[in-house]
Design a protein around this motif. Structure first.
Motif, mmCIF file in Angstrom:
data_model
loop_
_atom_site.group_PDB
_atom_site.id
_atom_site.type_symbol
_atom_site.label_atom_id
_atom_site.label_comp_id
_atom_site.label_asym_id
_atom_site.label_seq_id
_atom_site.Cartn_x
_atom_site.Cartn_y
_atom_site.Cartn_z
ATOM 1 N N UNK A 33 -0.725 0.143 -1.507
ATOM 2 C CA UNK A 33 -0.044 -1.150 -1.340
ATOM 3 C C UNK A 33 -1.009 -2.313 -1.548
ATOM 4 N N UNK A 34 -2.275 -2.115 -1.218
ATOM 5 C CA UNK A 34 -3.258 -3.189 -1.394
ATOM 6 C C UNK A 34 -3.710 -3.320 -2.847
ATOM 7 N N UNK A 35 -3.341 -2.369 -3.706
ATOM 8 C CA UNK A 35 -3.767 -2.373 -5.105
ATOM 9 C C UNK A 35 -2.694 -2.932 -6.046
ATOM 10 N N UNK A 36 -1.464 -2.993 -5.551
ATOM 11 C CA UNK A 36 -0.298 -3.303 -6.385
ATOM 12 C C UNK A 36 -0.381 -4.673 -7.058
ATOM 13 N N UNK A 37 -0.860 -5.679 -6.369
ATOM 14 C CA UNK A 37 -0.878 -7.026 -6.946
ATOM 15 C C UNK A 37 -1.660 -7.087 -8.254
ATOM 16 N N UNK A 38 -2.733 -6.347 -8.339
ATOM 17 C CA UNK A 38 -3.560 -6.390 -9.547
ATOM 18 C C UNK A 38 -3.294 -5.221 -10.496
ATOM 19 N N UNK A 42 3.078 1.018 -10.404
ATOM 20 C CA UNK A 42 2.948 2.381 -10.910
ATOM 21 C C UNK A 42 1.552 2.678 -11.459
ATOM 22 N N UNK A 43 0.587 1.821 -11.122
ATOM 23 C CA UNK A 43 -0.784 2.037 -11.577
ATOM 24 C C UNK A 43 -1.069 1.495 -12.963
ATOM 25 N N UNK A 44 -0.079 0.819 -13.558
ATOM 26 C CA UNK A 44 -0.265 0.202 -14.878
ATOM 27 C C UNK A 44 -0.279 -1.309 -14.712
ATOM 28 N N UNK A 53 -4.778 2.346 -13.509
ATOM 29 C CA UNK A 53 -5.307 3.391 -12.637
ATOM 30 C C UNK A 53 -4.545 4.708 -12.786
ATOM 31 N N UNK A 54 -3.303 4.624 -13.214
ATOM 32 C CA UNK A 54 -2.480 5.824 -13.324
ATOM 33 C C UNK A 54 -3.072 6.803 -14.326
ATOM 34 N N UNK A 55 -3.061 8.050 -13.936
ATOM 35 C CA UNK A 55 -3.449 9.176 -14.790
ATOM 36 C C UNK A 55 -4.933 9.178 -15.168
ATOM 37 N N UNK A 56 -5.755 8.438 -14.427
ATOM 38 C CA UNK A 56 -7.202 8.546 -14.605
ATOM 39 C C UNK A 56 -7.657 9.826 -13.894
ATOM 40 N N UNK A 57 -8.824 10.286 -14.214
ATOM 41 C CA UNK A 57 -9.372 11.472 -13.544
ATOM 42 C C UNK A 57 -9.676 11.142 -12.084
ATOM 43 N N UNK A 58 -9.308 12.050 -11.190
ATOM 44 C CA UNK A 58 -9.505 11.830 -9.757
ATOM 45 C C UNK A 58 -10.980 11.613 -9.421
ATOM 46 N N UNK A 59 -11.848 12.402 -10.007
ATOM 47 C CA UNK A 59 -13.283 12.292 -9.740
ATOM 48 C C UNK A 59 -13.795 10.916 -10.176
ATOM 49 N N UNK A 114 -4.433 9.612 -9.790
ATOM 50 C CA UNK A 114 -4.631 10.676 -10.773
ATOM 51 C C UNK A 114 -3.342 11.470 -10.997
ATOM 52 N N UNK A 115 -2.508 11.548 -9.972
ATOM 53 C CA UNK A 115 -1.263 12.301 -10.085
ATOM 54 C C UNK A 115 -0.116 11.545 -10.727
#
Length: 117
Positions: A33-38, A42-44, A53-59, A114-115
């Protein structure tokens, strides 16, 4: 008989691992929720200057968040956790956001993003 028992142990371990991953992603979704503004719902990111951030490698995600966090820890005199030093990243907003995260919270966020597809 021993082979069968060993197989059940492996199946049980896989079930526990799958359940833990789902729990981590759920916790990460709450933390996101703290990441959504930027970085978008959905991580895009809608902005071209901010990474998706979506679909990046977890590591990779976990490493970057730790690097942002460690800048704050060094600045305020608390040492980063023991382990290999990865350098640090300097970005005022990300340093402050990541500076509040524990190792577990970083893992939860990384698993969540990552998921996403």
């Amino acid at each position: 008989m021993k082979r069968r028992r060993g197989l059940w142990i492996i199946v049980a371990c896989l079930f526990v691992a799958a359940t833990a991953t789902a729990a981590d992603r759920s916790a990460g979704q709450t933390l996101s929720a703290q990441c959504v503004d930027c970085h978008g719902n959905d991580g895009y990111s809608a902005r071209g200057d901010l990474p998706n951030l979506a679909h990046q490698k977890e590591v990779y995600l976990a490493l970057q968040l730790r690097r942002f966090r460690d800048v704050i820890r060094k600045r305020f005199g608390t040492s980063p956790p023991a382990g290999p030093q990865t350098g640090s990243r300097n970005h005022p907003v990300m340093n402050l956001q990541a500076g509040l995260l524990s190792d577990d919270e970083i893992q939860h966020l990384a698993a969540y993003y990552a998921g996403l597809s």
